[in-house]
Design an enzyme around this catalytic site. Structure first.
Site, mmCIF file in Angstrom:
data_model
loop_
_atom_site.group_PDB
_atom_site.id
_atom_site.type_symbol
_atom_site.label_atom_id
_atom_site.label_comp_id
_atom_site.label_asym_id
_atom_site.label_seq_id
_atom_site.Cartn_x
_atom_site.Cartn_y
_atom_site.Cartn_z
ATOM 1 N N ALA A 9 0.842 -1.193 0.000
ATOM 2 C CA ALA A 9 0.000 0.000 0.000
ATOM 3 C C ALA A 9 0.871 1.233 0.000
ATOM 4 O O ALA A 9 2.098 1.161 0.115
ATOM 5 C CB ALA A 9 -0.889 0.011 1.234
ATOM 6 N N ALA A 13 -2.265 3.806 4.801
ATOM 7 C CA ALA A 13 -3.423 3.085 4.256
ATOM 8 C C ALA A 13 -4.012 2.116 5.276
ATOM 9 O O ALA A 13 -5.060 1.525 5.041
ATOM 10 C CB ALA A 13 -3.013 2.320 2.993
ATOM 11 N N ASP A 87 5.727 -6.474 9.702
ATOM 12 C CA ASP A 87 5.369 -5.078 9.431
ATOM 13 C C ASP A 87 6.586 -4.370 8.823
ATOM 14 O O ASP A 87 7.713 -4.807 9.014
ATOM 15 C CB ASP A 87 4.946 -4.390 10.741
ATOM 16 C CG ASP A 87 4.127 -3.130 10.496
ATOM 17 O OD1 ASP A 87 3.507 -3.018 9.418
ATOM 18 O OD2 ASP A 87 4.100 -2.261 11.386
ATOM 19 N N GLU A 88 6.357 -3.287 8.090
ATOM 20 C CA GLU A 88 7.443 -2.532 7.445
ATOM 21 C C GLU A 88 8.292 -3.450 6.555
ATOM 22 O O GLU A 88 9.527 -3.353 6.523
ATOM 23 C CB GLU A 88 8.334 -1.843 8.498
ATOM 24 C CG GLU A 88 7.590 -0.952 9.474
ATOM 25 C CD GLU A 88 7.076 0.345 8.865
ATOM 26 O OE1 GLU A 88 7.366 0.606 7.683
ATOM 27 O OE2 GLU A 88 6.380 1.086 9.569
ATOM 28 N N CYS A 145 -6.562 9.319 -2.562
ATOM 29 C CA CYS A 145 -5.968 10.639 -2.806
ATOM 30 C C CYS A 145 -7.010 11.714 -2.481
ATOM 31 O O CYS A 145 -8.207 11.433 -2.425
ATOM 32 C CB CYS A 145 -5.562 10.725 -4.279
ATOM 33 S SG CYS A 145 -4.816 12.294 -4.781
ATOM 34 N N CYS A 182 -2.624 9.860 -5.688
ATOM 35 C CA CYS A 182 -2.777 9.073 -6.911
ATOM 36 C C CYS A 182 -1.569 9.387 -7.817
ATOM 37 O O CYS A 182 -0.858 10.371 -7.597
ATOM 38 C CB CYS A 182 -4.091 9.401 -7.612
ATOM 39 S SG CYS A 182 -4.140 11.048 -8.351
HETATM 40 ZN ZN LIG Z 1 -5.337 12.506 -7.019
#
Ligand SMILES: [Zn+2]
Length: 193
Positions: A9, A13, A87-88, A145, A182
């Site tokens: 992601a 997120a 994680d990460e 976004c 985005c």
């Molecule tokens: Zn956008």
């Protein structure tokens, strides 16, 4: 057969939230899990996976030289493990991604990795590159976004929220130093410099 999963992601997120929910689901059924998180992440105290909505769980910090295979195999021999959660995961080295593949294939334990796909320059992280290459299951955790389109990119910004184009791949300065955008708006912001 156990599978290697990569949940990828953009920033913010909900990757850690998803990881902690998956961990809870295993534990609720009486299964044993083992959590890892990157030592490089100094936003919070070491050895904790913490989500932005307030959940947290202890985790083993991993560094570049950490042998995930040795740690997992040793634990598994004492108490059988049912799931490994990372994680990460973008901070894994190539060697460590292949160790996790061995955990699936030889120990038959599913491994769930959560991480960023790309950095602030739209380059793959090493861990993400090899997870995208060899994971059995690829799942995108979606975020949005400001325009409403799917956010897939991570814009790094300075204190004044101005875009930053150059610098180290890893600069842990907290979530506020990144804005998930985005692709169209990511490119527009970088071209506006
Ligand atoms: Zn956008």
């Amino acid at each position: 057969m156990a599978k290697l999963y990569f949940y990828y992601a953009s920033m913010n997120a909900g990757k850690s939230t998803n990881l902690l929910q998956a961990d809870f689901n295993y534990r609720e059924r009486g299964m044993q899990t083992l959590l890892f998180t990157a030592m490089i992440d100094t936003r919070y105290k070491q050895g904790v996976v913490r989500s932005r909505i307030g959940l947290e769980a202890p985790a083993i910090p991993f560094a570049e030289q950490t042998s995930l295979w040795n740690i997992i195999k040793e634990r598994h021999e004492k108490t059988p493990l049912h799931c490994i959660l990372i994680d990460e995961a973008q901070f894994l080295k190539k060697r460590q991604v292949f160790e996790l593949a061995r955990v699936c294939d030889e120990l038959n334990i599913p491994v769930l990795c959560y991480g960023l796909r790309t950095d602030f320059q739209a380059e793959l992280f090493e861990g993400s590159q090899y997870l995208l290459a060899i994971a059995d299951m690829l799942t995108e955790i979606k975020s949005v976004c400001f325009c409403g389109a799917k956010a897939t990119m991570n814009l790094r910004v300075d204190e004044n929220k101005q875009p930053i184009r150059h610098g180290q791949q890893t600069e842990i300065g907290g979530n506020e130093r990144y804005i998930a955008l985005c692709r169209r708006h990511f490119i527009e912001k970088l071209n506006s410099l």
